[in-house]
Write an enzyme that holds these catalytic residues in place. Structure first.
Site: not given
Ligand code: 5GP
Ligand code: ZN
Length: 113
Positions: A30, A86, A92-94, A99
């Site tokens: 991450d 998430n 909290g999914q961004s 994943h």
């Molecule tokens: P979510 O918030 O959807 O559960 O997790 C998305 C994750 O992707 C976050 O923890 C964020 O730090 C990670 N992330 C976002 N952009 C990038 C990227 O360009 N490269 C990597 N390795 N991680 C990313």
């Protein structure tokens, strides 16, 4: 999916620090780690979230958990770890490509925020 960040990471259009890879899955660090070990595990094929994945492909759904557990082993998280998916806005999914977060290397608190 042309405009998906994680599809671009799979296609190596965006670089990532890879931890483990096979035909179907990729694990990479991450970019903004929330624990000493914070690895993201994704199916290479695009599914929006775990709901779409579990409805669409039983083999990949089970495989994601197996692959995430292998990552924990490789990262030597024998003291314990957490696998988090998430999902959706309130979850909290961004990034809208399913994943699993593999988190470890410190004592993790509960409940999450
Ligand atoms: P979510 O918030 O959807 O559960 O997790 C998305 C994750 O992707 C976050 O923890 C964020 O730090 C990670 N992330 C976002 N952009 C990038 C990227 O360009 N490269 C990597 N390795 N991680 C990313
Ligand atoms: Zn994608």
């Amino acid at each position: 999916m042309t405009n998906c960040l994680f599809c671009k990471i799979v296609a190596e259009e965006i670089p990532s620090a890879k931890v483990l890879e096979n035909t179907d899955f990729l694990a990479f660090r991450d970019i903004d780690p929330k624990a000493p070990v914070h690895v993201l595990v994704i199916p290479k094929k695009h599914f929006e979230d775990i709901v779409e994945l579990s409805k669409g492909d039983n083999v990949l759904t089970a495989g994601l958990m197996k692959f995430a557990t292998e990552v924990a082993e490789i990262e030597k998280l024998e003291k314990g770890f957490r696998i988090v998916l998430n999902t959706g806005q309130e979850g909290g999914q961004s990034v809208q490509h399913v994943h699993a977060h593999v988190l470890g290397g410190r004592s993790l608190t509960w409940p999450p925020g």
